[in-house]
Scaffold this motif. Structure first.
Motif, PDB file in Angstrom:
ATOM      1  N   ILE A  44       0.845  -1.194   0.000  1.00 54.02           N
ATOM      2  CA  ILE A  44       0.000   0.000   0.000  1.00 54.02           C
ATOM      3  C   ILE A  44       0.883   1.247   0.000  1.00 54.02           C
ATOM      4  O   ILE A  44       1.885   1.314   0.716  1.00 54.02           O
ATOM      5  N   LEU A  45       0.514   2.230  -0.795  1.00 51.83           N
ATOM      6  CA  LEU A  45       1.329   3.426  -0.966  1.00 51.83           C
ATOM      7  C   LEU A  45       0.820   4.574  -0.112  1.00 51.83           C
ATOM      8  O   LEU A  45      -0.383   4.818  -0.038  1.00 51.83           O
ATOM      9  N   ASP A  46       1.739   5.284   0.503  1.00 53.75           N
ATOM     10  CA  ASP A  46       1.380   6.510   1.204  1.00 53.75           C
ATOM     11  C   ASP A  46       1.650   7.697   0.273  1.00 53.75           C
ATOM     12  O   ASP A  46       2.211   7.525  -0.829  1.00 53.75           O
ATOM     13  N   PRO A  47       1.271   8.899   0.654  1.00 54.28           N
ATOM     14  CA  PRO A  47       1.460  10.049  -0.240  1.00 54.28           C
ATOM     15  C   PRO A  47       2.914  10.284  -0.654  1.00 54.28           C
ATOM     16  O   PRO A  47       3.180  10.713  -1.781  1.00 54.28           O
ATOM     17  N   TYR A  48       3.863  10.005   0.243  1.00 53.27           N
ATOM     18  CA  TYR A  48       5.272  10.187  -0.110  1.00 53.27           C
ATOM     19  C   TYR A  48       5.693   9.210  -1.201  1.00 53.27           C
ATOM     20  O   TYR A  48       6.457   9.575  -2.103  1.00 53.27           O
ATOM     21  N   THR A  63      -2.073   8.246 -14.568  1.00 51.84           N
ATOM     22  CA  THR A  63      -1.343   7.467 -15.566  1.00 51.84           C
ATOM     23  C   THR A  63      -0.815   6.176 -14.960  1.00 51.84           C
ATOM     24  O   THR A  63      -0.895   5.106 -15.577  1.00 51.84           O
ATOM     25  N   LEU A  64      -0.307   6.245 -13.739  1.00 49.42           N
ATOM     26  CA  LEU A  64       0.184   5.045 -13.058  1.00 49.42           C
ATOM     27  C   LEU A  64      -0.936   4.049 -12.801  1.00 49.42           C
ATOM     28  O   LEU A  64      -0.717   2.836 -12.794  1.00 49.42           O
ATOM     29  N   LEU A  65      -2.150   4.560 -12.617  1.00 56.15           N
ATOM     30  CA  LEU A  65      -3.294   3.687 -12.371  1.00 56.15           C
ATOM     31  C   LEU A  65      -3.681   2.867 -13.604  1.00 56.15           C
ATOM     32  O   LEU A  65      -4.398   1.872 -13.491  1.00 56.15           O
ATOM     33  N   LEU A  66      -3.185   3.265 -14.765  1.00 55.70           N
ATOM     34  CA  LEU A  66      -3.531   2.547 -15.983  1.00 55.70           C
ATOM     35  C   LEU A  66      -2.966   1.131 -15.986  1.00 55.70           C
ATOM     36  O   LEU A  66      -3.594   0.200 -16.493  1.00 55.70           O
ATOM     37  N   GLU A  70      -3.125   0.154  -8.539  1.00 54.34           N
ATOM     38  CA  GLU A  70      -4.565  -0.073  -8.498  1.00 54.34           C
ATOM     39  C   GLU A  70      -5.112   0.445  -7.181  1.00 54.34           C
ATOM     40  O   GLU A  70      -4.359   0.746  -6.251  1.00 54.34           O
ATOM     41  N   LEU A  71      -6.422   0.565  -7.113  1.00 52.50           N
ATOM     42  CA  LEU A  71      -7.082   1.052  -5.907  1.00 52.50           C
ATOM     43  C   LEU A  71      -7.838  -0.080  -5.231  1.00 52.50           C
ATOM     44  O   LEU A  71      -8.492  -0.878  -5.900  1.00 52.50           O
ATOM     45  N   ASN A  72      -7.722  -0.131  -3.905  1.00 55.81           N
ATOM     46  CA  ASN A  72      -8.470  -1.098  -3.120  1.00 55.81           C
ATOM     47  C   ASN A  72      -8.932  -0.450  -1.826  1.00 55.81           C
ATOM     48  O   ASN A  72      -8.327   0.533  -1.366  1.00 55.81           O
ATOM     49  N   VAL A  73      -9.978  -0.973  -1.249  1.00 47.90           N
ATOM     50  CA  VAL A  73     -10.472  -0.461   0.025  1.00 47.90           C
ATOM     51  C   VAL A  73      -9.699  -1.151   1.142  1.00 47.90           C
ATOM     52  O   VAL A  73      -9.701  -2.381   1.256  1.00 47.90           O
ATOM     53  N   GLN A  74      -9.011  -0.344   1.938  1.00 42.69           N
ATOM     54  CA  GLN A  74      -8.241  -0.848   3.067  1.00 42.69           C
ATOM     55  C   GLN A  74      -8.848  -0.292   4.355  1.00 42.69           C
ATOM     56  O   GLN A  74      -8.742   0.899   4.636  1.00 42.69           O
ATOM     57  N   PRO A  80      -4.176   3.431  -2.780  1.00 42.99           N
ATOM     58  CA  PRO A  80      -3.498   2.772  -3.901  1.00 42.99           C
ATOM     59  C   PRO A  80      -2.499   1.723  -3.427  1.00 42.99           C
ATOM     60  O   PRO A  80      -1.927   1.835  -2.330  1.00 42.99           O
ATOM     61  N   ASN A  81      -2.292   0.717  -4.239  1.00 42.77           N
ATOM     62  CA  ASN A  81      -1.252  -0.274  -3.967  1.00 42.77           C
ATOM     63  C   ASN A  81      -0.577  -0.661  -5.275  1.00 42.77           C
ATOM     64  O   ASN A  81      -1.087  -0.402  -6.368  1.00 42.77           O
ATOM     65  N   MET A  82       0.585  -1.270  -5.170  1.00 42.41           N
ATOM     66  CA  MET A  82       1.296  -1.739  -6.352  1.00 42.41           C
ATOM     67  C   MET A  82       0.476  -2.841  -7.011  1.00 42.41           C
ATOM     68  O   MET A  82      -0.029  -3.749  -6.337  1.00 42.41           O
ATOM     69  N   LYS A  83       0.359  -2.780  -8.323  1.00 44.30           N
ATOM     70  CA  LYS A  83      -0.419  -3.761  -9.068  1.00 44.30           C
ATOM     71  C   LYS A  83       0.489  -4.907  -9.508  1.00 44.30           C
ATOM     72  O   LYS A  83       1.644  -4.701  -9.889  1.00 44.30           O
ATOM     73  N   THR A  84      -0.034  -6.131  -9.446  1.00 45.30           N
ATOM     74  CA  THR A  84       0.751  -7.295  -9.837  1.00 45.30           C
ATOM     75  C   THR A  84       0.241  -7.877 -11.152  1.00 45.30           C
ATOM     76  O   THR A  84      -0.868  -7.574 -11.601  1.00 45.30           O
ATOM     77  N   GLU A  85       1.067  -8.741 -11.753  1.00 47.98           N
ATOM     78  CA  GLU A  85       0.744  -9.306 -13.055  1.00 47.98           C
ATOM     79  C   GLU A  85       0.893 -10.826 -13.039  1.00 47.98           C
ATOM     80  O   GLU A  85       1.787 -11.365 -12.383  1.00 47.98           O
ATOM     81  N   GLY A  86       0.029 -11.506 -13.774  1.00 47.16           N
ATOM     82  CA  GLY A  86       0.160 -12.937 -13.993  1.00 47.16           C
ATOM     83  C   GLY A  86      -0.137 -13.808 -12.789  1.00 47.16           C
ATOM     84  O   GLY A  86      -0.496 -13.328 -11.712  1.00 47.16           O
ATOM     85  N   GLU A  87       0.037 -15.118 -12.989  1.00 49.85           N
ATOM     86  CA  GLU A  87      -0.253 -16.089 -11.933  1.00 49.85           C
ATOM     87  C   GLU A  87       0.683 -15.935 -10.743  1.00 49.85           C
ATOM     88  O   GLU A  87       0.317 -16.227  -9.611  1.00 49.85           O
ATOM     89  N   SER A  88       1.901 -15.464 -10.986  1.00 50.14           N
ATOM     90  CA  SER A  88       2.878 -15.310  -9.905  1.00 50.14           C
ATOM     91  C   SER A  88       2.695 -14.002  -9.138  1.00 50.14           C
ATOM     92  O   SER A  88       3.425 -13.750  -8.196  1.00 50.14           O
ATOM     93  N   GLU A  89       1.703 -13.193  -9.564  1.00 52.78           N
ATOM     94  CA  GLU A  89       1.467 -11.884  -8.931  1.00 52.78           C
ATOM     95  C   GLU A  89       2.768 -11.089  -8.842  1.00 52.78           C
ATOM     96  O   GLU A  89       3.186 -10.617  -7.802  1.00 52.78           O
TER      97      GLU A  89
END
Length: 221
Positions: A44-48, A63-66, A70-74, A80-89
């Motif tokens: 999860i990302l903080d403002p800094y 642009t980064l959200l593209l 990604e956004l999630n409810v925490q 926002p949090n770092m988005k992962t890709e594929g089966e290995s996330e």
């Protein structure tokens, strides 16, 4: 955000400050990128973090959200949090060689790993997550050097203020019966601290605390 963990099970039983030595240095990882996979939505990302990414990469938050974030409810708040890709996330910022393509701009949670933060009494200390990094051997390194963050004292104050602000806000939202109120507040946080551009020619902390004081006044926290 906070996790409910047993410190005896996840740490070496010690808490560390910036001047302490900790066995966390894994020699540049030497090709290992295990900690950048199977992440889920945990980074999860903080403002800094967002300031560092948007100013360093010269792109907007939207642009980064593209494809990278990604956004999630925490705990009731959209973050926002770092988005992962594929089966290995796999983290979207890993290159083909399995190396971090934004190492100098990496988020705070990535920066301190395998350390974590233990919050208590309005502050925090660092702890070593003994089961999270499999890379051996590990060498001792001073915590401040390992974190590698400019203006570290100001950064720690920011981390404390942001953490306890979100904690208070979460309690406020949980106590409310209004779904509309919770949504409005959450979107306000997202817009004020993430979507609103940061001035690249001004000090981050000055900008943050101007927004921070405004938010506390508006939300009466």
């Amino acid at each position: 955000m906070e996790r409910d963990i047993d410190m005896k099970e996840v740490s070496d039983g010690r808490l560390y400050g910036l001047r302490d030595m900790v066995k966390a240095d894994c020699g540049g990882c030497q090709g290992c990128s295990d900690c950048c996979e199977s992440m889920g939505s945990t980074i999860i990302l903080d403002p800094y973090d967002v300031w560092r990414l948007t100013t360093g990469l010269k792109v907007s938050f939207d642009t980064l959200l593209l494809d990278k974030l990604e956004l999630n409810v925490q705990e009731g708040i959209i973050l926002p949090n770092m988005k992962t890709e594929g089966e290995s996330e796999r983290c979207g910022f890993l290159n083909e060689e399995g190396r971090c393509s934004i190492h100098s701009l990496r988020p705070g949670l990535c920066r301190i790993f395998p350390l974590g933060r233990y919050y208590e009494n309005g502050s925090f200390q660092y702890f070593l997550q003994v089961h999270e990094c499999k890379k051996e051997p590990k060498l001792k390194v001073k915590v401040q050097k390992w974190i590698d963050t400019p203006d570290i004292r100001r950064n720690e104050k920011f981390i404390i203020d942001w953490h306890y602000f979100l904690k208070d806000l979460t309690a406020r939202l949980e106590a409310s019966d209004s779904e509309e109120y919770r949504k409005t507040v959450s979107l306000y946080i997202l817009k004020s601290f993430y979507q609103k551009p940061w001035d690249t020619d001004r000090d981050f902390y000055e900008q943050f605390y101007a927004r921070f004081e405004e938010a506390k006044s508006i939300l009466k926290i």
